[in-house]
Design a protein around this motif. Sequence first.
Motif, mmCIF file in Angstrom:
data_model
loop_
_atom_site.group_PDB
_atom_site.id
_atom_site.type_symbol
_atom_site.label_atom_id
_atom_site.label_comp_id
_atom_site.label_asym_id
_atom_site.label_seq_id
_atom_site.Cartn_x
_atom_site.Cartn_y
_atom_site.Cartn_z
ATOM 1 N N SER A 1 0.852 -1.187 0.000
ATOM 2 C CA SER A 1 0.000 0.000 0.000
ATOM 3 C C SER A 1 0.884 1.231 0.000
ATOM 4 O O SER A 1 1.846 1.306 0.763
ATOM 5 C CB SER A 1 -0.885 -0.025 1.254
ATOM 6 O OG SER A 1 -1.769 1.065 1.246
ATOM 7 N N GLN A 2 0.571 2.182 -0.856
ATOM 8 C CA GLN A 2 1.378 3.405 -0.869
ATOM 9 C C GLN A 2 0.705 4.496 -0.053
ATOM 10 O O GLN A 2 1.367 5.208 0.688
ATOM 11 C CB GLN A 2 1.589 3.880 -2.313
ATOM 12 C CG GLN A 2 2.582 5.037 -2.388
ATOM 13 C CD GLN A 2 2.640 5.686 -3.755
ATOM 14 O OE1 GLN A 2 1.645 5.763 -4.471
ATOM 15 N NE2 GLN A 2 3.820 6.154 -4.132
ATOM 16 N N THR A 3 -0.625 4.615 -0.190
ATOM 17 C CA THR A 3 -1.308 5.725 0.501
ATOM 18 C C THR A 3 -2.364 5.225 1.508
ATOM 19 O O THR A 3 -3.309 5.933 1.831
ATOM 20 C CB THR A 3 -1.958 6.680 -0.528
ATOM 21 O OG1 THR A 3 -2.765 5.933 -1.439
ATOM 22 C CG2 THR A 3 -0.918 7.441 -1.323
ATOM 23 N N ASN B 1 -4.886 3.031 1.565
ATOM 24 C CA ASN B 1 -6.218 2.461 1.312
ATOM 25 C C ASN B 1 -6.184 0.939 1.410
ATOM 26 O O ASN B 1 -6.995 0.323 2.117
ATOM 27 C CB ASN B 1 -6.720 2.857 -0.089
ATOM 28 C CG ASN B 1 -7.070 4.327 -0.176
ATOM 29 O OD1 ASN B 1 -7.420 4.950 0.812
ATOM 30 N ND2 ASN B 1 -6.965 4.892 -1.360
ATOM 31 N N THR B 2 -5.229 0.340 0.714
ATOM 32 C CA THR B 2 -5.136 -1.127 0.726
ATOM 33 C C THR B 2 -4.761 -1.609 2.128
ATOM 34 O O THR B 2 -5.225 -2.672 2.575
ATOM 35 C CB THR B 2 -4.097 -1.601 -0.313
ATOM 36 O OG1 THR B 2 -4.342 -0.899 -1.538
ATOM 37 C CG2 THR B 2 -4.202 -3.082 -0.556
ATOM 38 N N ILE C 1 -4.365 -0.904 -7.518
ATOM 39 C CA ILE C 1 -4.254 -1.080 -8.970
ATOM 40 C C ILE C 1 -3.426 0.071 -9.525
ATOM 41 O O ILE C 1 -3.750 1.242 -9.285
ATOM 42 C CB ILE C 1 -5.661 -1.095 -9.630
ATOM 43 C CG1 ILE C 1 -6.492 -2.276 -9.127
ATOM 44 C CG2 ILE C 1 -5.536 -1.092 -11.164
ATOM 45 C CD1 ILE C 1 -6.006 -3.649 -9.535
ATOM 46 N N GLY D 1 -3.691 -0.463 -14.442
ATOM 47 C CA GLY D 1 -4.621 -1.537 -14.802
ATOM 48 C C GLY D 1 -4.382 -2.888 -14.160
ATOM 49 O O GLY D 1 -5.143 -3.830 -14.408
ATOM 50 N N THR E 1 -7.578 -2.010 -4.057
ATOM 51 C CA THR E 1 -8.262 -0.714 -4.073
ATOM 52 C C THR E 1 -7.849 -0.029 -5.372
ATOM 53 O O THR E 1 -6.780 -0.309 -5.918
ATOM 54 C CB THR E 1 -7.905 0.162 -2.856
ATOM 55 O OG1 THR E 1 -6.528 0.542 -2.932
ATOM 56 C CG2 THR E 1 -8.160 -0.549 -1.542
ATOM 57 N N SER F 1 -10.798 3.495 -10.371
ATOM 58 C CA SER F 1 -12.029 3.132 -11.080
ATOM 59 C C SER F 1 -12.224 1.630 -11.210
ATOM 60 O O SER F 1 -13.360 1.172 -11.303
ATOM 61 C CB SER F 1 -12.051 3.774 -12.470
ATOM 62 O OG SER F 1 -10.922 3.367 -13.213
#
Length: 292
Positions: free
Chosen positions: A37-39, A41-42, A108, A111, A136, A139
């Motif tokens: 996870s970078q930010t 969310n995940t 993601i 893609g 996460t 879109s």
Amino acid sequence: MRFLTLLMCAAIALMAVVSCTPKKEASKSKVLVLYYSQTSNTKAVAQEIATRLDADIEEITLVEPYDTAFQATIDRCKADREKGILPEIKPLKANIADYDWVFIGYPIWFGTYAPPVASLLEKVDLSDKWVVPFCTFGSGGLESSVKDLTEKQPNAKIMTGYGVRAARMDAMPKEVEQFLKLYMPLISNPDPTDIKANTQSDSLFVPADFPEQHPVSADEAAIFDAAVNGYPMLNAKAKTVASRTVLDGTEYLFTAMDMPREKKADMPPASEIQVYVLVEKDKAPVFTKVVR
Ligand SMILES: Cc1cc2nc3c(=O)[nH]c(=O)nc-3n(C[C@H](O)[C@H](O)[C@H](O)COP(=O)(O)O)c2cc1C
């Protein structure tokens, strides 16, 4: 009186059955939740899953972390891709061989799963493990990333995954709770071969399949527009739709034509997409994912 006697007989019969049935210890499978996870969310999804399953959890970390700025991350990914390299990850503390189930989570990027997960998949062998992907995204991308995961680890038993838009993180805990109902009975069963029988759960809501698509009405087109308007990456017009009842409302599956605002040489001028839209009671329509 007759009723009382019957009740007592039934109780005695039940006690006899209970005392004769050998106690079978429900042996629980070992579960690892692995995520990049970078930010965060995940990370939030990973923590929700690990807490609910009482599972071990480990973050995939990079030897040289990405810059936190979005554009710098994109530039590094592009440069790595041109060089044909993946980012180096730190060794895992967990020994995958010790686990029966691996929940694997990622954002993601472009893609599919983010490059640190691609690095991990080069190093680990998930053969014969029950693997549950979660992600996460802005879109969408669950389906395409699961396809890539299946190609990369063909001998893993890859199960239905969970994905949530970054903009819908508030809906995540409830969705994860429902999603895990699919797996809890299987995880408590050390030999989950009969998946269908094991996923029977009264509290698990399984929506019906979508019926056939029909051309959108003016009302349905308005629902679509309300759900996607304001999302900069989409410039789509709904063509056909089907809907079904879900736990908290109605879910629509639209087919639409997306015409990217920005024309790029490597992108088609228009493409057909599928857009899932959720309409909950007293709430505005939201799209839950786009499948390209
Ligand atoms: C470099 C980069 C590429 C991305 N590519 C996509 C993409 O192709 N599709 C998408 O839906 N979201 C994309 N996103 C959005 C992320 O998937 C989304 O913000 C995600 O929730 C981030 O997860 P994290 O907070 O766990 O890092 C991208 C984000 C970054 C930083």
